[in-house]
Motif scaffolding. Sequence first.
Motif, PDB file in Angstrom:
ATOM      1  N   SER A  98      45.631  43.883  42.537  1.00 27.53           N
ATOM      2  CA  SER A  98      46.138  44.385  43.812  1.00 27.53           C
ATOM      3  C   SER A  98      45.845  43.327  44.866  1.00 27.53           C
ATOM      4  O   SER A  98      45.457  42.210  44.536  1.00 27.53           O
ATOM      5  N   GLY A 123      43.662  41.392  47.519  1.00 25.96           N
ATOM      6  CA  GLY A 123      42.237  41.107  47.526  1.00 25.96           C
ATOM      7  C   GLY A 123      41.591  41.430  48.860  1.00 25.96           C
ATOM      8  O   GLY A 123      42.207  42.011  49.759  1.00 25.96           O
ATOM      9  N   THR A 146      43.986  39.027  41.765  1.00 20.26           N
ATOM     10  CA  THR A 146      43.599  40.373  41.374  1.00 20.26           C
ATOM     11  C   THR A 146      44.849  41.202  41.094  1.00 20.26           C
ATOM     12  O   THR A 146      45.970  40.795  41.435  1.00 20.26           O
ATOM     13  N   GLN A 203      33.964  47.962  46.966  1.00 16.63           N
ATOM     14  CA  GLN A 203      33.721  46.536  46.786  1.00 16.63           C
ATOM     15  C   GLN A 203      32.311  46.102  47.189  1.00 16.63           C
ATOM     16  O   GLN A 203      32.012  44.910  47.167  1.00 16.63           O
ATOM     17  N   PRO A 253      37.798  33.997  45.042  1.00 15.28           N
ATOM     18  CA  PRO A 253      38.825  35.056  45.050  1.00 15.28           C
ATOM     19  C   PRO A 253      40.028  34.717  44.176  1.00 15.28           C
ATOM     20  O   PRO A 253      41.110  34.401  44.662  1.00 15.28           O
ATOM     21  N   LYS A 254      39.837  34.810  42.867  1.00 18.68           N
ATOM     22  CA  LYS A 254      40.965  34.628  41.947  1.00 18.68           C
ATOM     23  C   LYS A 254      41.977  35.754  42.144  1.00 18.68           C
ATOM     24  O   LYS A 254      41.715  36.747  42.826  1.00 18.68           O
TER      25      LYS A 254
END
Length: 683
Positions: free
Chosen positions: A216, A218, A214, A200, A211-212
């Motif tokens: 998995s 986040g 994901t 990352q 942070p939309k």
Amino acid sequence: MSETAVATLIDGDASAFTFGCDYNPEQWSRETWLEDARLMNEAGVTLVALNIFGWAQLEPERGSYDFDALDAIIEILHDHGIGINLGTATASPPPWFSADYPESLPMMADGTRREFGGRQAFCPSSPAYREHALALVEKIAERYGAHPAVRLWHVSNEIGCHNAHCYCEISSEAFRGWLKERYASIDDLNDAWGTSFWSQRYASWEHIRTPKLTVSTGNPGQALDFMRFSSDELLAHYKAEQAILRRHSSAPVTTNFMVTAHIRNQDYWAWAPHMDVIANDHYLDHRLGDPRSELSFAADATRGLAGGRPWMLMEQATSAVNWQPLNIAKAPGEMIRNTLSHVARGADGISFFQWRASLQGSEKFHSAMLPHAGTDSSVWREVVELGDILTRLAEVTGSVVEAEVAIVFDWQAWWATDLDSHPSVQVRYLAQVHAAYNALLGAGITVDIVAPGAPVDAYTLVVVPSLYSVTDAAAQVLVDYVAAGGHAVVTFFSGIVDEHDRVRPGGYPGAFRELLGVRSEEFVPLHPSTVLELSDGQSARLWSERLRLEGAEAVSVFANGPVHGVPAVTRNTVGSGVAWYLATALDEASLAETLARAAREAGVTVPVAHPVGVEIVRRVSASGSWLFIINHTDASFEYRTQGTEILTGAEIGTPASATNETAQNGTLDVPAGAVRVVRESRN
């Protein structure tokens, strides 16, 4: 502001409660306005919140303003001697704004936008929203800034209730700007977020977004900083409106907080210093197991935000609300008991949403001071009775609440604790805070709610429930407090990570390990149905640890379960102080017993035994003290005291005199469902 700031909102009178409501005159005819003003006088209303959702009325088309209706209702209320809590009307933009600026509509974590038609339908980072909202505030402040009826300014409304977190590209750009101010370099950000995990690591600020959702889990560091950013972004807009109001008016400025169990979007410790008056909205939440105790916690937490000074209850309900799965009506007398619980815990201002029950819209079944049934109703009669009670209790205003115990509580720790990928989804921060609070409440011990790192030297006992995330500086405050002779109780899952959600190495409970004289190698969470028995007969659940003593003594050990024989409750002497550690989630009775023991050892003044459901709280000032006894039970309660009961005028006990220097306590009967307030005669 001063201790009497709330009271002085009414004609400068420092010895009167504010008593009022939200009023939405745009929903009613002008003939009704006159009738409402007359009835407000009958009920004793002194402060009315106006223009909370007035943007579409004031600016029906872009750049075209119409203040005639607002002028008229302000004059009607002023003529009736009623002060105005004037809203800035920015809580919900009108239809033309969303149509002209569709990019301003808020985006959810899944990337979908929410449409116009509810409220707060805007992105907090939207430049268009900021521009048009501040232009409106300028017009309002210019027009009414010097009006003698305006006692208080009300910025927006329940800020961040629905739109605190927007994930659009505008928000991403603003988030990057916030991060650049927080971190000196992209390398510092990578270090704080631990981006060496899962490939990352960021090479450029421009790669960072909100942070939309994901595929998995986040990045927890990113999630925490986004919540901090979101709180700060809303606060920045509040301050922008506040600055305009202060240019045009000397009246105090505030907004209504939501210190409640179901809203956690703002870090109110960061917001509180910017408020001229601390105000809170609170509604009984029947989705909770014990909504009444949560009311008391919220009131105490609001007082904490006010620095111990009096505060204002901006909204509550006379009876049912409209937004819970089951909207339960209050029983006769319950509204008065609820209100006086807030008063006992420091509220010098009492208001309701709303004045007259709406006939249309999603809040048409929300209760009001004047219900659909009109004045021939039990709700109306109880409202009038409350107005009379507050008049009789006027001498209490300006006094403060007496508390020897503090609970450390933090919104940022709440965010961090409830993130995913933790040892147990059953461990939730607020539940652990409420458990500790309720144990003290049941014992009749009044507490102050304080922020991590706040000075605690004035307290006899400090309780720290599940403070998973804590800074080094805040942890050191507790260490120094105990070393200087203080007593503290720390419960499990505390001190584990720093402010970046980075685990503190060396064993748990991390930041508090040396203070507590214990070291845990591993968490051993349990299925909710598992009951742990302790060696002293107490019970626990949810949590255990592979704990060993490193200076502390074991008060009890686990008598069964996966860590049989391991310490469960410990006690450590540090300097002249004592630090307890609860390495498990004690059940309700066991937690109450343990905290009561810690309180007695610390020297806390424990009230006389009384049934659960009876609140006993004392407010004090230089001129006297007032004891509130609120009986929420269905049985009468007797209390030994001495003084004058204000609501009935009864004298209790024998006062001291020139020939009899000792005041003799008498028996005060508090009937089922009743409230008594005693002006004490104390030796």
